[in-house]
Design a protein around this motif. Structure first.
Motif, PDB file in Angstrom:
ATOM      1  N   GLU A 118       0.822  -1.206   0.000  1.00 52.85           N
ATOM      2  CA  GLU A 118       0.000   0.000   0.000  1.00 52.85           C
ATOM      3  C   GLU A 118       0.861   1.264   0.000  1.00 52.85           C
ATOM      4  OE1 GLU A 118      -3.656   0.936  -0.617  1.00 52.85           O
ATOM      5  OE2 GLU A 118      -3.717  -0.764   0.766  1.00 52.85           O
ATOM      6  N   ASP A 119       2.002   1.209   0.702  1.00 50.57           N
ATOM      7  CA  ASP A 119       2.886   2.373   0.737  1.00 50.57           C
ATOM      8  C   ASP A 119       3.466   2.664  -0.640  1.00 50.57           C
ATOM      9  OD1 ASP A 119       4.203  -0.098   0.996  1.00 50.57           O
ATOM     10  OD2 ASP A 119       5.979   0.817   1.882  1.00 50.57           O
ATOM     11  N   LEU A 121       1.991   1.901  -3.508  1.00 47.10           N
ATOM     12  CA  LEU A 121       0.902   2.428  -4.328  1.00 47.10           C
ATOM     13  C   LEU A 121       0.756   3.934  -4.121  1.00 47.10           C
ATOM     14  CD1 LEU A 121      -1.527   1.962  -6.238  1.00 47.10           C
ATOM     15  CD2 LEU A 121      -2.914   1.561  -4.179  1.00 47.10           C
ATOM     16  N   ALA A 122       0.890   4.379  -2.866  1.00 43.38           N
ATOM     17  CA  ALA A 122       0.739   5.810  -2.565  1.00 43.38           C
ATOM     18  C   ALA A 122       1.776   6.647  -3.303  1.00 43.38           C
ATOM     19  CB  ALA A 122       0.846   6.035  -1.059  1.00 43.38           C
ATOM     20  N   VAL A 141      -2.053  -5.065  -5.150  1.00 43.36           N
ATOM     21  CA  VAL A 141      -1.674  -4.320  -3.948  1.00 43.36           C
ATOM     22  C   VAL A 141      -2.055  -5.105  -2.698  1.00 43.36           C
ATOM     23  CG1 VAL A 141      -1.996  -2.188  -2.642  1.00 43.36           C
ATOM     24  CG2 VAL A 141      -1.908  -2.122  -5.141  1.00 43.36           C
ATOM     25  N   GLY A 143      -2.348  -4.808   1.420  1.00 47.08           N
ATOM     26  CA  GLY A 143      -2.511  -3.790   2.449  1.00 47.08           C
ATOM     27  C   GLY A 143      -1.338  -3.753   3.402  1.00 47.08           C
ATOM     28  N   ARG A 144      -1.128  -2.578   3.994  1.00 46.34           N
ATOM     29  CA  ARG A 144      -0.051  -2.394   4.964  1.00 46.34           C
ATOM     30  C   ARG A 144      -0.554  -1.478   6.071  1.00 46.34           C
ATOM     31  NH1 ARG A 144       6.292  -0.934   3.695  1.00 46.34           N
ATOM     32  NH2 ARG A 144       6.947  -0.664   5.856  1.00 46.34           N
ATOM     33  N   PHE A 147      -1.428   2.599   6.113  1.00 40.73           N
ATOM     34  CA  PHE A 147      -1.696   3.117   4.773  1.00 40.73           C
ATOM     35  C   PHE A 147      -3.113   2.698   4.392  1.00 40.73           C
ATOM     36  CE2 PHE A 147       2.838   3.131   4.988  1.00 40.73           C
ATOM     37  CZ  PHE A 147       3.223   4.237   4.264  1.00 40.73           C
ATOM     38  N   SER A 149      -6.533   1.941   2.510  1.00 38.96           N
ATOM     39  CA  SER A 149      -6.832   1.592   1.127  1.00 38.96           C
ATOM     40  C   SER A 149      -7.636   2.711   0.481  1.00 38.96           C
ATOM     41  CB  SER A 149      -7.625   0.284   1.077  1.00 38.96           C
ATOM     42  OG  SER A 149      -8.933   0.493   1.573  1.00 38.96           O
ATOM     43  N   ARG A 153     -10.258   6.044   2.061  1.00 38.85           N
ATOM     44  CA  ARG A 153      -9.773   7.409   2.072  1.00 38.85           C
ATOM     45  C   ARG A 153     -10.939   8.387   1.898  1.00 38.85           C
ATOM     46  NH1 ARG A 153      -5.026   5.655  -1.891  1.00 38.85           N
ATOM     47  NH2 ARG A 153      -3.650   4.725  -0.350  1.00 38.85           N
ATOM     48  N   HIS A 166      -5.723  -1.099 -10.070  1.00 39.63           N
ATOM     49  CA  HIS A 166      -5.004  -2.190  -9.434  1.00 39.63           C
ATOM     50  C   HIS A 166      -5.989  -3.231  -8.913  1.00 39.63           C
ATOM     51  CE1 HIS A 166      -5.995   0.548  -6.090  1.00 39.63           C
ATOM     52  NE2 HIS A 166      -6.018  -0.535  -5.338  1.00 39.63           N
ATOM     53  N   ARG A 168      -6.653  -5.969  -5.614  1.00 41.28           N
ATOM     54  CA  ARG A 168      -6.324  -6.084  -4.201  1.00 41.28           C
ATOM     55  C   ARG A 168      -6.000  -7.539  -3.880  1.00 41.28           C
ATOM     56  NH1 ARG A 168      -5.367  -1.238  -2.222  1.00 41.28           N
ATOM     57  NH2 ARG A 168      -5.593  -2.161  -0.149  1.00 41.28           N
TER      58      ARG A 168
END
Length: 216
Positions: A118-119, A121-122, A141, A143-144, A147, A149, A153, A166, A168
């Motif tokens: 996830e980091d 992807l950001a 991607v 998850g972390r 960060f 998803s 957000r 992307h 998941r």
């Protein structure tokens, strides 16, 4: 299971994954991600790519041969996995687009899946030639912690860009981090303590080679 280094090239390879990182050290969350990617994405082959000269890393990485050896210990028993040293051997800064172009030539007609956190992807739009990366591979991607998803957000932020397309990878968030592991090893954690967070063989390697003894 056979080692990834002895994959049978006579079997058609249609779905190829790439999972890169510093792996300094590789830990149990990395192992879980790899196992999940093999299953969920139905990969015929998954290349594990320890970073060579990392343009985006502020700190110095451990010597490449140590990180490569730890990846062999962490993932080498998994069928369909290849611990790939090309980014270590590549001179100069190492970029994902170069690796994707090479693998596209090596596996003509195969679908490529680039597995990132996830980091990553950001920060994806800061990558070199990132639109070409999307042309060559499907982003996957994981998850972390820390960060959120895209689905969680807050929408309407004027700074938001259109989301990067992307897939998941469904797996539970893990609090394990390489940074914390290096700190533990630096503080003198015993191999059995590290083995709760990294594969046992990796814990033994860290102890044998006295890795991370300097504060990181």
């Amino acid at each position: 299971m056979s080692s990834g280094r002895s994959n049978d090239r006579t079997v058609p390879v249609r779905r190829v994954g790439l999972f890169g990182g510093a792996f300094d050290p590789p830990h149990r969350a990395h192992r879980l991600l790899v196992e999940s990617a093999l299953d969920v994405l139905r990969l015929d082959r998954l290349h594990i790519l320890p970073t060579g000269r990392a343009w985006h890393k502020a700190r110095a990485l451990s010597p490449a041969e140590h990180r490569l050896a730890m990846c062999e210990l962490a993932f080498g028993d998994l069928g369909r996995v290849c611990v790939d040293r090309r980014e270590i051997d590549r001179p100069g800064d190492s970029y994902t687009i170069d690796t994707l172009n090479e693998l596209a030539r090596e596996y003509p007609g195969a679908e490529l899946f680039l597995i990132i956190g996830e980091d990553q992807l950001a920060a994806f739009r800061t990558w070199k030639r990132w639109p070409e990366v999307l042309d060559l591979a499907r982003l996957v991607v994981a998850g972390r912690p820390g960060f959120p998803s895209p689905a969680t957000r807050v929408s309407g932020d004027a700074s938001d860009d259109p989301p990067v397309p992307h897939l998941r990878l469904p797996l539970p968030l893990s609090p394990i981090s390489s940074t914390a592991l290096r700190s533990m090893a630096s503080a003198g954690a015993a191999p059995q303590e590290l083995a709760a967070l990294v594969p046992e063989a990796v814990a033994g390697y860290i102890s044998t080679h006295s890795l991370y003894q300097q504060p990181s």
